[in-house]
Structure formats: structure tokens, C-alpha cells
Write a protein that holds these residues in place. Structure first.
Motif, PDB file in Angstrom:
ATOM      1  N   PRO A 212       0.812  -1.225   0.000  1.00 29.60           N
ATOM      2  CA  PRO A 212       0.000   0.000   0.000  1.00 29.60           C
ATOM      3  C   PRO A 212       0.845   1.274   0.000  1.00 29.60           C
ATOM      4  O   PRO A 212       0.491   2.245  -0.680  1.00 29.60           O
ATOM      5  CB  PRO A 212      -0.830  -0.127   1.274  1.00 29.60           C
ATOM      6  CG  PRO A 212      -0.948  -1.603   1.490  1.00 29.60           C
ATOM      7  CD  PRO A 212       0.367  -2.170   1.051  1.00 29.60           C
ATOM      8  N   ALA A 213       1.950   1.271   0.726  1.00 26.55           N
ATOM      9  CA  ALA A 213       2.788   2.476   0.797  1.00 26.55           C
ATOM     10  C   ALA A 213       3.395   2.803  -0.566  1.00 26.55           C
ATOM     11  O   ALA A 213       3.477   3.980  -0.953  1.00 26.55           O
ATOM     12  CB  ALA A 213       3.889   2.281   1.829  1.00 26.55           C
ATOM     13  N   ARG A 217       2.596   6.014  -2.910  1.00 27.77           N
ATOM     14  CA  ARG A 217       3.712   6.865  -3.357  1.00 27.77           C
ATOM     15  C   ARG A 217       3.612   7.135  -4.851  1.00 27.77           C
ATOM     16  O   ARG A 217       3.741   8.289  -5.296  1.00 27.77           O
ATOM     17  CB  ARG A 217       5.046   6.194  -3.024  1.00 27.77           C
ATOM     18  CG  ARG A 217       6.263   6.801  -3.734  1.00 27.77           C
ATOM     19  CD  ARG A 217       7.547   6.105  -3.323  1.00 27.77           C
ATOM     20  NE  ARG A 217       7.516   4.675  -3.489  1.00 27.77           N
ATOM     21  CZ  ARG A 217       7.760   4.029  -4.613  1.00 27.77           C
ATOM     22  NH1 ARG A 217       8.044   4.700  -5.733  1.00 27.77           N
ATOM     23  NH2 ARG A 217       7.728   2.707  -4.667  1.00 27.77           N
ATOM     24  N   ARG A 218       3.374   6.108  -5.623  1.00 27.46           N
ATOM     25  CA  ARG A 218       3.266   6.286  -7.074  1.00 27.46           C
ATOM     26  C   ARG A 218       2.103   7.209  -7.434  1.00 27.46           C
ATOM     27  O   ARG A 218       2.222   8.042  -8.339  1.00 27.46           O
ATOM     28  CB  ARG A 218       3.101   4.922  -7.751  1.00 27.46           C
ATOM     29  CG  ARG A 218       4.294   3.998  -7.582  1.00 27.46           C
ATOM     30  CD  ARG A 218       4.076   2.648  -8.235  1.00 27.46           C
ATOM     31  NE  ARG A 218       5.067   1.680  -7.784  1.00 27.46           N
ATOM     32  CZ  ARG A 218       4.786   0.539  -7.144  1.00 27.46           C
ATOM     33  NH1 ARG A 218       3.510   0.214  -6.916  1.00 27.46           N
ATOM     34  NH2 ARG A 218       5.748  -0.270  -6.760  1.00 27.46           N
ATOM     35  N   ASP A 219       1.003   7.052  -6.722  1.00 25.59           N
ATOM     36  CA  ASP A 219      -0.151   7.913  -6.994  1.00 25.59           C
ATOM     37  C   ASP A 219       0.163   9.374  -6.687  1.00 25.59           C
ATOM     38  O   ASP A 219      -0.257  10.281  -7.420  1.00 25.59           O
ATOM     39  CB  ASP A 219      -1.359   7.467  -6.170  1.00 25.59           C
ATOM     40  CG  ASP A 219      -1.974   6.163  -6.673  1.00 25.59           C
ATOM     41  OD1 ASP A 219      -1.687   5.791  -7.832  1.00 25.59           O
ATOM     42  OD2 ASP A 219      -2.722   5.528  -5.909  1.00 25.59           O
ATOM     43  N   ARG A 220       0.907   9.591  -5.608  1.00 32.23           N
ATOM     44  CA  ARG A 220       1.245  10.974  -5.243  1.00 32.23           C
ATOM     45  C   ARG A 220       2.181  11.614  -6.273  1.00 32.23           C
ATOM     46  O   ARG A 220       2.039  12.793  -6.625  1.00 32.23           O
ATOM     47  CB  ARG A 220       1.883  11.020  -3.859  1.00 32.23           C
ATOM     48  CG  ARG A 220       0.911  10.760  -2.711  1.00 32.23           C
ATOM     49  CD  ARG A 220       1.531  11.096  -1.380  1.00 32.23           C
ATOM     50  NE  ARG A 220       2.694  10.279  -1.071  1.00 32.23           N
ATOM     51  CZ  ARG A 220       2.656   9.102  -0.423  1.00 32.23           C
ATOM     52  NH1 ARG A 220       1.496   8.605  -0.041  1.00 32.23           N
ATOM     53  NH2 ARG A 220       3.769   8.443  -0.170  1.00 32.23           N
ATOM     54  N   VAL A 221       3.123  10.832  -6.772  1.00 30.10           N
ATOM     55  CA  VAL A 221       4.048  11.360  -7.774  1.00 30.10           C
ATOM     56  C   VAL A 221       3.288  11.668  -9.067  1.00 30.10           C
ATOM     57  O   VAL A 221       3.508  12.706  -9.700  1.00 30.10           O
ATOM     58  CB  VAL A 221       5.209  10.379  -8.027  1.00 30.10           C
ATOM     59  CG1 VAL A 221       6.097  10.882  -9.163  1.00 30.10           C
ATOM     60  CG2 VAL A 221       6.032  10.194  -6.756  1.00 30.10           C
ATOM     61  N   ARG A 222       2.403  10.775  -9.437  1.00 28.99           N
ATOM     62  CA  ARG A 222       1.604  11.036 -10.639  1.00 28.99           C
ATOM     63  C   ARG A 222       0.761  12.297 -10.463  1.00 28.99           C
ATOM     64  O   ARG A 222       0.632  13.109 -11.384  1.00 28.99           O
ATOM     65  CB  ARG A 222       0.689   9.849 -10.948  1.00 28.99           C
ATOM     66  CG  ARG A 222      -0.071  10.011 -12.273  1.00 28.99           C
ATOM     67  CD  ARG A 222      -0.951   8.796 -12.554  1.00 28.99           C
ATOM     68  NE  ARG A 222      -1.469   8.838 -13.927  1.00 28.99           N
ATOM     69  CZ  ARG A 222      -2.591   9.451 -14.286  1.00 28.99           C
ATOM     70  NH1 ARG A 222      -3.313  10.101 -13.379  1.00 28.99           N
ATOM     71  NH2 ARG A 222      -2.987   9.436 -15.546  1.00 28.99           N
ATOM     72  N   ALA A 223       0.181  12.457  -9.286  1.00 30.68           N
ATOM     73  CA  ALA A 223      -0.619  13.647  -9.024  1.00 30.68           C
ATOM     74  C   ALA A 223       0.230  14.911  -9.105  1.00 30.68           C
ATOM     75  O   ALA A 223      -0.240  15.964  -9.581  1.00 30.68           O
ATOM     76  CB  ALA A 223      -1.274  13.546  -7.647  1.00 30.68           C
TER      77      ALA A 223
END
Length: 299
Positions: A212-213, A217-223
């Protein structure tokens, strides 16, 4: 009672009518002259590519070296069919005046310096693709904040507008880094290069992890990349009609591993550069055909 003869009345009427027509035709004639003046096709004489390793053509035709001839923006190799070659097909005045000022590893902090050099070269058309390295840092906390990114890009564009008011600037969106992870995570070679080379660790570290972490993290970078692209759209809109953003076309494009270098599974290969050139030029085509604000050749 009027004592004017019919002939005198007719003469007065015609004179008044002529005066009105002259008064009406004057502004219209001026507007017509303006239309003719602004109808001159806009054609750049010098173009400059700004940005990072993508615009520099890094890893396209050599091991960890730039290959500017295959840059999507200012390259001169037919395999890529860059913006430069497409402009050259329209007007040979730009021939040999393709300047590549992009630097591998550059971030938004470097953009004003590159723009200053573009102005010194008297660039009429400037392409910008920058921001991947603002997100591809060793730790998330070191990613460039969105307001800072926006301010840096805006400052660079102000330099161009102030010093080369007749120039045009094209902003390409930053590619979707999470898509790169998605299309490459199942490839052992890609995972190996990403890990050993510590390539874009904010997105590509622990590429096989489903924890999950790591997903978060990947979602935050994409955002963050998506936010950078929104900032580009805002800055370009504020610049005015002499700026064009690709509308997120590069970010949205469904590229595959066939479009990235086999030497690092990160940078676009020749096919990837050609894809960026085609995608971005489609967004620029109608805008590039808009008439110039001043007669062609005035520089």
C-alpha cells in the motif's frame, strides 16, 4: 423660407453624403489595412528547444549521451520528423537555425537560464518540455512544489515576452511517469535498469512492490506531475495567444515500451521522439498557421 435653388440643394446633399462616406470609409479602410497587415503568415527564422533530457534526445542514438539530431523539437533527422523539420517544410528561412539548449537533468530551476540563451540567439519559436526531473528525485519530499514550478516557468516565459515579443512558445506536457511504471513493471530488464541505475526513484523504486505504501507513493508522484501540467496550462493561458500548451496530449498518450530506450527503459527512443513530435505538432498546427502580428521578416 429657404431661397436655395433645387440645384444648390442637390449639391449640398451630395456634399454631405460624401463627407459621411469619407468619415465611414476612413476607419474601415484602416481596419482593412490592419487585416492585410496581420494576414501575413507567421514563419519563424530561429527555433530553440528548451528542457531536459527528453528534448536533448538523451539515449536515443548512443550510450548515455545526448542525440540532438533526433530530438522531437529541434532535431534534423528524418526518422523523427521534428517540429524543426515540419517548420522547414513550410518555409526554408528556418533552415540551419535549429538550436537545442535542452540539458539532461535540467529542472524548472534551469529554465530561465535556457530562455536567456534562446533570447540571445534571437529565437522566434521556442519549445519547452520540462518537469520530469522536478518529480524524479531521490525522495518525495524533494519534489519541486507546484507553486515553485509554476513561478519558475512563468518567469522564463516573461523573459521571452519582454525581450522577444514577436516570438511564440509551445509548452509540451510532462509524460505520465506512472504509465511508464505500468508498462515496464512486468519486464525484468526494465526493473533491473530502474533499480541499479536508481532511475526516477520516486516513481520507479521497488517496481514490483504492491505494498500500500508504494502504491500510494506512485499515486502521489503522478498527481504531482498532473499538477505541473495544470500549471503549464495556466501559465500559457496568461501569456496570451503567442503561447500554446498541448492540452496534456503527451501526458495522456498511451505509449509503450516500444517507445523507450532499451538502455535505460526511461528516455524516449527514436520511435518515442517521433511520437512526441507527432502528438505535439498536432496540437500546434492550427496555432502555427495563425497570422503574424507584424509583417514577416521584421525581427
Amino acid at each position: 423660407m429657404s431661397t436655395a435653388t433645387p440645384t444648390a440643394k442637390l449639391t449640398a446633399t451630395l456634399t454631405a453624403t460624401a463627407v459621411l462616406l469619407v468619415g465611414w470609409a476612413g476607419p474601415a479602410g484602416a481596419a482593412g489595412a490592419e487585416v492585410r497587415r496581420t494576414a501575413v503568415p507567421w514563419r519563424p527564422v530561429v527555433m530553440a528547444a528548451l528542457g531536459d533530457s527528453i528534448s536533448a534526445g538523451f539515449n536515443v542514438c548512443g550510450w548515455y549521451v545526448s542525440c540532438t539530431s533526433r530530438s522531437w523539437a529541434a532535431g534534423d533527422h528524418a526518422e523523427v520528423l521534428s517540429h524543426y523539420l515540419r517548420l522547414l517544410a513550410r518555409d526554408e528561412a528556418v533552415e540551419g537555425h535549429n538550436v537545442n539548449l535542452a540539458v539532461p537533468g535540467a529542472t524548472s530551476a534551469d529554465l530561465s537560464g535556457q530562455m536567456t540563451r534562446a533570447v540571445a540567439r534571437r529565437a522566434d519559436y521556442v519549445t519547452v518540455l520540462i518537469g520530469a526531473q522536478d518529480a524524479c528525485v531521490p525522495e518525495e519530499r524533494r519534489m519541486t512544489p507546484v507553486p515553485v514550478y509554476r513561478a519558475r516557468v512563468a518567469a522564463a516565459l516573461r523573459l521571452l515576452k519582454e525581450r522577444r515579443p514577436g516570438a511564440r512558445v509551445f509548452l509540451a506536457s510532462i509524460p505520465d511517469l506512472k504509465r511508464l511504471w505500468r508498462v515496464g513493471r512486468g519486464n525484468a530488464a526494465a526493473r533491473g535498469f530502474w533499480t541499479v541505475g536508481r532511475i526516477c526513484p520516486t516513481m520507479l523504486a521497488r517496481p514490483a512492490s504492491t505494498a500500500p505504501a508504494d502504491r500510494a507513493r506512485r499515486d502521489r508522484v503522478r498527481a504531482r506531475v498532473a499538477a505541473y501540467n495544470r500549471a503549464l496550462a495556466d501559465v500559457c493561458a496568461e501569456y496570451g495567444r503567442a503561447c500554446r500548451f498541448d492540452g496534456g496530449a503527451v501526458f495522456r498518450h498511451p505509449f509503450t515500451l516500444d517507445h523507450v530506450s532499451g538502455w535505460d527503459f526511461f528516455h524516449p527512443n527514436a520511435a518515442g521522439q517521433r511520437l512526441i513530435a507527432k502528438t505535439t505538432f498536432a496540437a500546434a498546427r492550427g496555432w502555427l498557421d495563425e497570422p503574424a502580428d507584424e509583417p514577416a521578416g521584421r525581427r
